[in-house]
Design a protein around this motif. Sequence first.
Motif, PDB file in Angstrom:
ATOM      1  N   LEU A  75      -6.351  12.587  51.027  1.00  0.00           N
ATOM      2  CA  LEU A  75      -7.236  13.680  51.414  1.00  0.00           C
ATOM      3  C   LEU A  75      -6.742  15.006  50.848  1.00  0.00           C
ATOM      4  CD1 LEU A  75      -9.582  14.861  53.110  1.00  0.00           C
ATOM      5  CD2 LEU A  75      -7.972  15.002  55.032  1.00  0.00           C
ATOM      6  N   VAL A  76      -5.445  15.271  50.977  1.00  0.00           N
ATOM      7  CA  VAL A  76      -4.898  16.529  50.464  1.00  0.00           C
ATOM      8  C   VAL A  76      -4.989  16.585  48.945  1.00  0.00           C
ATOM      9  CG1 VAL A  76      -2.807  17.920  50.297  1.00  0.00           C
ATOM     10  CG2 VAL A  76      -3.378  16.819  52.451  1.00  0.00           C
ATOM     11  N   VAL A  77      -4.732  15.468  48.281  1.00  0.00           N
ATOM     12  CA  VAL A  77      -4.866  15.444  46.818  1.00  0.00           C
ATOM     13  C   VAL A  77      -6.294  15.771  46.414  1.00  0.00           C
ATOM     14  CG1 VAL A  77      -4.841  13.928  44.798  1.00  0.00           C
ATOM     15  CG2 VAL A  77      -2.946  13.866  46.409  1.00  0.00           C
ATOM     16  N   GLY A  78      -7.268  15.183  47.109  1.00  0.00           N
ATOM     17  CA  GLY A  78      -8.673  15.455  46.790  1.00  0.00           C
ATOM     18  C   GLY A  78      -9.066  16.895  47.053  1.00  0.00           C
ATOM     19  N   LEU A  79      -8.664  17.423  48.208  1.00  0.00           N
ATOM     20  CA  LEU A  79      -9.045  18.794  48.552  1.00  0.00           C
ATOM     21  C   LEU A  79      -8.411  19.811  47.611  1.00  0.00           C
ATOM     22  CD1 LEU A  79      -8.898  18.737  52.475  1.00  0.00           C
ATOM     23  CD2 LEU A  79     -10.935  18.864  51.028  1.00  0.00           C
ATOM     24  N   THR A  80      -7.125  19.671  47.365  1.00  0.00           N
ATOM     25  CA  THR A  80      -6.457  20.642  46.491  1.00  0.00           C
ATOM     26  C   THR A  80      -6.973  20.545  45.056  1.00  0.00           C
ATOM     27  OG1 THR A  80      -4.633  19.056  46.188  1.00  0.00           O
ATOM     28  CG2 THR A  80      -4.370  20.757  47.883  1.00  0.00           C
ATOM     29  N   SER A  81      -7.278  19.339  44.597  1.00  0.00           N
ATOM     30  CA  SER A  81      -7.829  19.195  43.241  1.00  0.00           C
ATOM     31  C   SER A  81      -9.208  19.828  43.147  1.00  0.00           C
ATOM     32  CB  SER A  81      -7.894  17.714  42.863  1.00  0.00           C
ATOM     33  OG  SER A  81      -6.613  17.120  42.841  1.00  0.00           O
ATOM     34  N   PHE A  82     -10.003  19.669  44.208  1.00  0.00           N
ATOM     35  CA  PHE A  82     -11.345  20.260  44.209  1.00  0.00           C
ATOM     36  C   PHE A  82     -11.266  21.786  44.179  1.00  0.00           C
ATOM     37  CE2 PHE A  82     -14.683  22.188  46.858  1.00  0.00           C
ATOM     38  CZ  PHE A  82     -15.802  21.893  46.080  1.00  0.00           C
ATOM     39  N   PHE A  83     -10.453  22.351  45.066  1.00  0.00           N
ATOM     40  CA  PHE A  83     -10.357  23.817  45.102  1.00  0.00           C
ATOM     41  C   PHE A  83      -9.688  24.371  43.845  1.00  0.00           C
ATOM     42  CE2 PHE A  83     -10.672  23.129  49.799  1.00  0.00           C
ATOM     43  CZ  PHE A  83     -11.868  23.822  49.973  1.00  0.00           C
ATOM     44  N   PHE A  84      -8.773  23.607  43.269  1.00  0.00           N
ATOM     45  CA  PHE A  84      -8.164  24.055  42.019  1.00  0.00           C
ATOM     46  C   PHE A  84      -9.198  24.098  40.892  1.00  0.00           C
ATOM     47  CE2 PHE A  84      -6.233  22.860  37.948  1.00  0.00           C
ATOM     48  CZ  PHE A  84      -5.353  23.905  37.765  1.00  0.00           C
ATOM     49  N   SER A  85     -10.050  23.077  40.834  1.00  0.00           N
ATOM     50  CA  SER A  85     -11.035  23.009  39.754  1.00  0.00           C
ATOM     51  C   SER A  85     -12.169  23.998  39.931  1.00  0.00           C
ATOM     52  CB  SER A  85     -11.599  21.584  39.661  1.00  0.00           C
ATOM     53  OG  SER A  85     -10.572  20.647  39.425  1.00  0.00           O
ATOM     54  N   THR A  86     -12.455  24.381  41.156  1.00  0.00           N
ATOM     55  CA  THR A  86     -13.587  25.279  41.410  1.00  0.00           C
ATOM     56  C   THR A  86     -13.148  26.719  41.646  1.00  0.00           C
ATOM     57  OG1 THR A  86     -13.523  24.641  43.751  1.00  0.00           O
ATOM     58  CG2 THR A  86     -15.024  23.425  42.317  1.00  0.00           C
ATOM     59  N   VAL A  87     -12.310  26.912  42.649  1.00  0.00           N
ATOM     60  CA  VAL A  87     -11.931  28.276  43.031  1.00  0.00           C
ATOM     61  C   VAL A  87     -10.893  28.862  42.074  1.00  0.00           C
ATOM     62  CG1 VAL A  87     -10.949  29.694  44.864  1.00  0.00           C
ATOM     63  CG2 VAL A  87     -12.451  27.781  45.444  1.00  0.00           C
ATOM     64  N   MET A  88      -9.780  28.161  41.866  1.00  0.00           N
ATOM     65  CA  MET A  88      -8.681  28.722  41.094  1.00  0.00           C
ATOM     66  C   MET A  88      -8.981  28.806  39.601  1.00  0.00           C
ATOM     67  SD  MET A  88      -5.246  27.165  42.868  1.00  0.00           S
ATOM     68  CE  MET A  88      -4.599  27.879  44.380  1.00  0.00           C
ATOM     69  N   THR A  89      -9.677  27.810  39.077  1.00  0.00           N
ATOM     70  CA  THR A  89      -9.996  27.842  37.646  1.00  0.00           C
ATOM     71  C   THR A  89     -10.955  28.969  37.312  1.00  0.00           C
ATOM     72  OG1 THR A  89      -9.633  25.439  37.535  1.00  0.00           O
ATOM     73  CG2 THR A  89     -10.856  26.464  35.726  1.00  0.00           C
ATOM     74  N   ASP A  90     -11.920  29.204  38.181  1.00  0.00           N
ATOM     75  CA  ASP A  90     -12.889  30.283  37.942  1.00  0.00           C
ATOM     76  C   ASP A  90     -12.316  31.659  38.271  1.00  0.00           C
ATOM     77  OD1 ASP A  90     -14.681  28.329  37.206  1.00  0.00           O
ATOM     78  OD2 ASP A  90     -15.615  28.195  39.195  1.00  0.00           O
ATOM     79  N   ASN A  91     -11.256  31.688  39.077  1.00  0.00           N
ATOM     80  CA  ASN A  91     -10.635  32.966  39.459  1.00  0.00           C
ATOM     81  C   ASN A  91      -9.134  32.880  39.218  1.00  0.00           C
ATOM     82  OD1 ASN A  91     -13.049  34.386  41.021  1.00  0.00           O
ATOM     83  ND2 ASN A  91     -12.952  32.257  41.732  1.00  0.00           N
ATOM     84  N   PRO A  92      -8.687  33.102  37.994  1.00  0.00           N
ATOM     85  CA  PRO A  92      -7.252  32.969  37.684  1.00  0.00           C
ATOM     86  C   PRO A  92      -6.360  33.894  38.506  1.00  0.00           C
ATOM     87  CG  PRO A  92      -8.565  33.117  35.681  1.00  0.00           C
ATOM     88  CD  PRO A  92      -9.479  33.443  36.813  1.00  0.00           C
ATOM     89  N   ASN A  93      -6.927  34.981  39.024  1.00  0.00           N
ATOM     90  CA  ASN A  93      -6.117  35.889  39.839  1.00  0.00           C
ATOM     91  C   ASN A  93      -5.731  35.276  41.185  1.00  0.00           C
ATOM     92  OD1 ASN A  93      -8.909  36.050  40.500  1.00  0.00           O
ATOM     93  ND2 ASN A  93      -8.528  37.915  41.674  1.00  0.00           N
ATOM     94  N   LEU A  94      -6.354  34.146  41.538  1.00  0.00           N
ATOM     95  CA  LEU A  94      -6.005  33.445  42.772  1.00  0.00           C
ATOM     96  C   LEU A  94      -4.946  32.375  42.547  1.00  0.00           C
ATOM     97  CD1 LEU A  94      -9.511  33.015  44.459  1.00  0.00           C
ATOM     98  CD2 LEU A  94      -7.775  34.770  44.872  1.00  0.00           C
ATOM     99  N   ASN A  95      -4.462  32.272  41.329  1.00  0.00           N
ATOM    100  CA  ASN A  95      -3.434  31.274  41.022  1.00  0.00           C
ATOM    101  C   ASN A  95      -2.440  31.878  40.030  1.00  0.00           C
ATOM    102  OD1 ASN A  95      -2.037  28.851  41.031  1.00  0.00           O
ATOM    103  ND2 ASN A  95      -3.386  27.874  39.533  1.00  0.00           N
ATOM    104  N   GLN A  96      -1.731  32.890  40.495  1.00  0.00           N
ATOM    105  CA  GLN A  96      -0.787  33.593  39.634  1.00  0.00           C
ATOM    106  C   GLN A  96       0.589  32.945  39.685  1.00  0.00           C
ATOM    107  OE1 GLN A  96      -0.790  37.865  40.358  1.00  0.00           O
ATOM    108  NE2 GLN A  96      -2.838  37.752  41.249  1.00  0.00           N
ATOM    109  N   SER A  97       1.360  33.192  38.659  1.00  0.00           N
ATOM    110  CA  SER A  97       2.731  32.690  38.598  1.00  0.00           C
ATOM    111  C   SER A  97       3.665  33.705  39.253  1.00  0.00           C
ATOM    112  CB  SER A  97       3.135  32.433  37.142  1.00  0.00           C
ATOM    113  OG  SER A  97       2.298  31.458  36.563  1.00  0.00           O
ATOM    114  N   LEU A  98       3.852  33.555  40.541  1.00  0.00           N
ATOM    115  CA  LEU A  98       4.743  34.438  41.289  1.00  0.00           C
ATOM    116  C   LEU A  98       6.074  33.740  41.515  1.00  0.00           C
ATOM    117  CD1 LEU A  98       2.192  35.654  43.980  1.00  0.00           C
ATOM    118  CD2 LEU A  98       2.828  36.818  41.872  1.00  0.00           C
TER     119      LEU A  98
END
Length: 433
Positions: free
Chosen positions: A227-250
């Motif tokens: 479930l966690v693999v599916g959810l994180t992959s979905f949000f990564f492909s939709t939210v984070m990919t379209d908004n790179p500022n939400l997935n910064q290298s900190l």
Amino acid sequence: MTTTLVGAPTPKQPAGPAAPMPRTKSWRSSIGLGVVALLSLLIFGLTTQAGSQTNFVIATNSDFVTLPGLGLPSKLAAVSFSIVALLLAGWTAFRANQYRKVGLWLPIVFGMAVMGALLTWAGAGRDNTTIQLTGLLTSALFLAVPLVFGALAGTLCERSGIINIAIEGQLLAGAFLAALVGSMAGNAYVGLIAAPIAGALVGLLLAIFATKYWVNQIVVGVVLNLLVVGLTSFFFSTVMTDNPNLNQSLGLPRIDIPILSGIPVLGPVLFNQNLLVYIMYAVVIVLQIMLFRSRWGLRVRSVGEHPKAADTVGIKVNRTRIRNTVLGGAVAGLGGAFFTVASGLAFGKEMTAGKGYIALAAMILGRWNPKGALAAALLFGFADALRVQLGIIGSDIPSQFLAMTPYLATILAVAGLVGHARPPAAEGTPYKK
């Protein structure tokens, strides 16, 4: 003359002292160590190139005492290290013959001897390369961080009777939320605070299904991982990919502890790390004391060993299990921050890469004990760092061989070759009033 009537009860004889139970000799450890030492002699000692030299770098320039590099004659050193390992295996057999155990120092020295033979063999004849011992140990500690947190999470849960297969999902959820919240706030420390929340939520789901609905805990753990693999992959492909500022290298900066970080070899390894590593030190110490030196720990262990007896004296069994599972999930989620904000990396799909299952192996090898889990996780972290080091110097050992070390060690532990490992008696059994 004494007359005994037929059918009359025979008077009981006074009970004497009970016969002592016969002691048995256990040769498993000595045989296992002997086999490893013999293989070390045959593979590393006898096959090392004669006349070659292995160069080691022991200290760094920032140490109080600058230690010079060390060059060893490869074949002599590899054979000597292997012979030391054989002698230690013989000492283990001698102690077993006397029904006595060996101290903790012996497996530590034995491991150092075998690793010395391996490193000497791997670096033989490579005059242009050196083996960085301080860098190797620093990498081993850092790579062991998620394994330590995952193993501690499993220990907390299973000591109360809940099997936590969902450590992989808790690590991944913590890594995701740490990257997301940290990027939104523009601060890695905020992401570090958010990571335990994600792990606690996964732990809460596991606790509810295990205690309220009595679902098989292993099945629930596997499902939660997926479930966690599916959810994180979905949000990564939709939210984070379209908004790179939400997935910064900190990244968390290193915190150099004055004086202590200048100690040769151990100083840079232990006292020049980021905040997550220092938190790991504190969590291990606190959990070791709380589980085995406090009333809370006694109640947790009683729930995991004999829940009916614990309930009889007024301990709320299921409530204790839920609390421990949520706490364990939070600890694992904190460890998930290693993959993103602690390492200075952006979130990626399935970036935990099975570390949760290796953490389970560390928990079993550590015998459901925080300090044992720490030692096992450090062993696996060292194997991972060694794989990288050997790849840098161009060793002939396949990296896949070192990658399977944690699972091989777990098989040996479960088989009893390194001592009997017994899980809590009520582990995985739902408590039904």
